[in-house]
Design a protein around this motif. Structure first.
Motif, PDB file in Angstrom:
ATOM      1  N   ALA A 197      39.470  33.447  45.226  1.00 20.32           N
ATOM      2  CA  ALA A 197      38.828  34.763  45.215  1.00 20.32           C
ATOM      3  C   ALA A 197      38.711  35.318  46.630  1.00 20.32           C
ATOM      4  CB  ALA A 197      37.442  34.671  44.572  1.00 20.32           C
ATOM      5  N   GLU A 198      38.388  34.462  47.579  1.00 17.91           N
ATOM      6  CA  GLU A 198      38.297  34.912  48.972  1.00 17.91           C
ATOM      7  C   GLU A 198      39.661  35.370  49.487  1.00 17.91           C
ATOM      8  OE1 GLU A 198      36.671  31.450  50.785  1.00 17.91           O
ATOM      9  OE2 GLU A 198      34.592  31.947  50.263  1.00 17.91           O
ATOM     10  N   ASP A 199      40.732  34.673  49.082  1.00 16.24           N
ATOM     11  CA  ASP A 199      42.080  35.090  49.484  1.00 16.24           C
ATOM     12  C   ASP A 199      42.439  36.445  48.870  1.00 16.24           C
ATOM     13  OD1 ASP A 199      42.386  32.767  50.919  1.00 16.24           O
ATOM     14  OD2 ASP A 199      43.533  31.727  49.371  1.00 16.24           O
ATOM     15  N   ILE A 200      42.030  36.654  47.625  1.00 16.90           N
ATOM     16  CA  ILE A 200      42.282  37.943  46.966  1.00 16.90           C
ATOM     17  C   ILE A 200      41.626  39.071  47.761  1.00 16.90           C
ATOM     18  CG2 ILE A 200      41.733  39.330  44.908  1.00 16.90           C
ATOM     19  CD1 ILE A 200      42.043  36.716  43.281  1.00 16.90           C
ATOM     20  N   LEU A 201      40.374  38.870  48.134  1.00 22.78           N
ATOM     21  CA  LEU A 201      39.643  39.898  48.880  1.00 22.78           C
ATOM     22  C   LEU A 201      40.234  40.085  50.277  1.00 22.78           C
ATOM     23  CD1 LEU A 201      36.014  38.926  47.823  1.00 22.78           C
ATOM     24  CD2 LEU A 201      37.336  40.893  47.025  1.00 22.78           C
ATOM     25  N   ALA A 202      40.665  38.992  50.907  1.00 27.23           N
ATOM     26  CA  ALA A 202      41.221  39.074  52.258  1.00 27.23           C
ATOM     27  C   ALA A 202      42.545  39.826  52.280  1.00 27.23           C
ATOM     28  CB  ALA A 202      41.418  37.675  52.828  1.00 27.23           C
ATOM     29  N   ASN A 203      43.215  39.905  51.121  1.00 31.73           N
ATOM     30  CA  ASN A 203      44.502  40.591  51.037  1.00 31.73           C
ATOM     31  C   ASN A 203      44.397  41.926  50.306  1.00 31.73           C
ATOM     32  OD1 ASN A 203      46.820  38.777  52.151  1.00 31.73           O
ATOM     33  ND2 ASN A 203      45.452  37.367  51.075  1.00 31.73           N
ATOM     34  N   ASP A 204      43.224  42.564  50.445  1.00 33.70           N
ATOM     35  CA  ASP A 204      43.024  43.937  49.954  1.00 33.70           C
ATOM     36  C   ASP A 204      43.054  44.043  48.440  1.00 33.70           C
ATOM     37  OD1 ASP A 204      42.364  46.505  50.830  1.00 33.70           O
ATOM     38  OD2 ASP A 204      44.424  47.228  50.603  1.00 33.70           O
ATOM     39  N   GLY A 205      42.735  42.939  47.752  1.00 38.31           N
ATOM     40  CA  GLY A 205      42.623  42.977  46.304  1.00 38.31           C
ATOM     41  C   GLY A 205      41.197  43.287  45.885  1.00 38.31           C
ATOM     42  N   ALA A 206      40.849  42.939  44.650  1.00 38.69           N
ATOM     43  CA  ALA A 206      39.518  43.265  44.144  1.00 38.69           C
ATOM     44  C   ALA A 206      39.029  42.202  43.171  1.00 38.69           C
ATOM     45  CB  ALA A 206      39.525  44.624  43.462  1.00 38.69           C
ATOM     46  N   VAL A 207      37.722  42.004  43.163  1.00 36.55           N
ATOM     47  CA  VAL A 207      37.028  41.169  42.182  1.00 36.55           C
ATOM     48  C   VAL A 207      36.090  42.091  41.416  1.00 36.55           C
ATOM     49  CG1 VAL A 207      35.412  39.259  41.860  1.00 36.55           C
ATOM     50  CG2 VAL A 207      37.208  39.093  43.596  1.00 36.55           C
ATOM     51  N   VAL A 208      36.189  42.083  40.093  1.00 43.81           N
ATOM     52  CA  VAL A 208      35.563  43.115  39.261  1.00 43.81           C
ATOM     53  C   VAL A 208      34.756  42.493  38.132  1.00 43.81           C
ATOM     54  CG1 VAL A 208      36.021  45.180  37.869  1.00 43.81           C
ATOM     55  CG2 VAL A 208      37.598  44.540  39.692  1.00 43.81           C
TER      56      VAL A 208
END
Length: 391
Positions: A197-208
């Protein structure tokens, strides 16, 4: 009283679910109007506690239990950098708004603009086979390289592989991927995927999530989560799934939402292929490569499928020169799991040599043990395809 504040307060009313929320909106026109109604005007019987909450809110909105909670929730989100998207907000994803009973409010960590990108949901079994994980990784990487955001549920197994595939799509930047939770966005679950999840956020993604902050991973939250995964997406890819599984629920919801559903077929002996086969019988499109999905969805992204090498079915492992006995094993495995006895019979080799060759193939990631026998992984299947093409 703004629309977001009113929606948060109304959703906090004891015993009121999302379905009831939308019934009230349809009847009274807005969350603000619904909160001003007397309890007898509600279309369902309210618990005593809800009646007391409503009466207190109408007497003094800001200092009531509902009002104070709504204000505190907004403040907590602001402190944590979590965006709140109301369904009337221009940033709220258009596709999601089309489904039956969409989330009135979305909690978003990361980049909210991701939610409006063209998305493909990739879902499947938590205890997927190595071949299933390989397929989730490879399909997601290809689809991400083609311009799709990859949406999934951050679960172990196929979900995690899908997010990882998007992040590893190649090129100068990782692809965009969106994780939809059945918990609060500040309570990542499962804990083993916190780093992901942290990698997703670090690469301009989103957690919803549609759940309030600090919401726990309760079983009833996940079917609700699944409708968001499919609702955000143009299509859903089912990688591996048992006949009774949450992934199959997501695929069925996608059909109900008029989304495209794609399924990867598997061996008739693999119980995790049966859900995919069931969905294909029910109208899902059988796909063998990621190019099938891009072509089916059409438009500008379809043209990108023609780029040289973008959807090449070969991998580095497939191009390695394999010894004759290992090539024979790969051909003998084909598309179905095989026992040691069957492989020995089909290859005509000595059992000891066969076991040694299988160990090498397993270490190279081309075969895996499955149900007392062996089967090809995704890389192994592509190696088989390369061998067949070369002959």
């Amino acid at each position: 009283m703004d629309a977001l504040f009113a929606s948060l307060a109304l959703l906090r009313l004891e015993g009121l679910g999302v379905g009831s929320y939308w019934q009230l909106i349809e009847r009274f026109g807005s969350a603000e109007a619904a909160l001003q109604q007397l309890p007898p005007n509600f279309s369902r019987k309210l618990p005593d506690r809800a009646r007391a909450q409503l009466a207190e809110f109408q007497h003094n909105a800001d200092d009531s239990e509902l009002g104070q909670w709504a204000q505190a929730e907004r403040a907590r989100c602001h402190e944590q950098g979590t965006a709140l998207l109301h369904c009337e907000s221009p940033e709220y994803p258009t596709l999601l708004k089309e489904i039956r009973n969409p989330p009135p409010v979305l909690y978003v960590r990361g980049n909210p603009a991701c939610l409006s990108l063209p998305q493909v949901a990739v879902v499947g079994a938590r205890r997927a086979s190595r071949a299933g994980l390989d397929n989730a990784l490879a399909f997601s990487a290809d689809l991400s390289a083609a311009g799709f955001a990859i949406t999934s549920g951050l679960a172990l197994g196929v979900d995690g592989a899908a997010h990882q595939g998007a992040l590893r799509c190649g090129g100068e930047r990782a692809g965009k991927t969106i994780a939809v939770l059945g918990t609060g966005v500040d309570r990542l679950y499962p804990r083993r995927n916190i780093k992901l999840a942290e990698d997703i956020l670090a690469n301009d993604g989103a957690v919803v999530s549609e759940m309030p902050l600090a919401s726990a991973p309760e079983a009833g939250n996940f079917p609700r989560r699944n409708r968001i995964i499919s609702g955000l997406s143009l299509g859903v890819l089912l990688v591996e799934a048992a006949v009774r599984s949450g992934s199959l629920i997501t695929a069925r919801l996608a059909l109900e939402q008029n989304r495209e559903v794609f399924a990867i077929p598997g061996s008739i002996h693999n119980p995790l292929a049966r859900g995919c086969h069931r969905m294909i019988r029910d109208g899902a499109t059988l796909v063998e490569t990621s190019a099938d999905i891009v072509e089916h969805l059409g438009g500008m992204l379809s043209a990108m499928a023609q780029q040289p090498g973008l959807f090449d079915d070969t991998v580095e492992a497939a191009e390695v020169s394999l010894p004759a006995e290992q090539r024979a094993i790969i051909r003998a495995l084909g598309g179905d799991p095989r026992s040691i006895e069957q492989l020995a019979r089909d290859t005509g080799g000595d059992t000891g040599d066969l076991m040694a060759a299988l160990l090498h193939l397993e270490l190279d990631g081309l075969v895996e043990q499955w149900n007392g026998g062996y089967q090809l992984t995704g890389s192994g299947a592509r190696t088989l395809n390369t061998l067949a093409t070369a002959e």
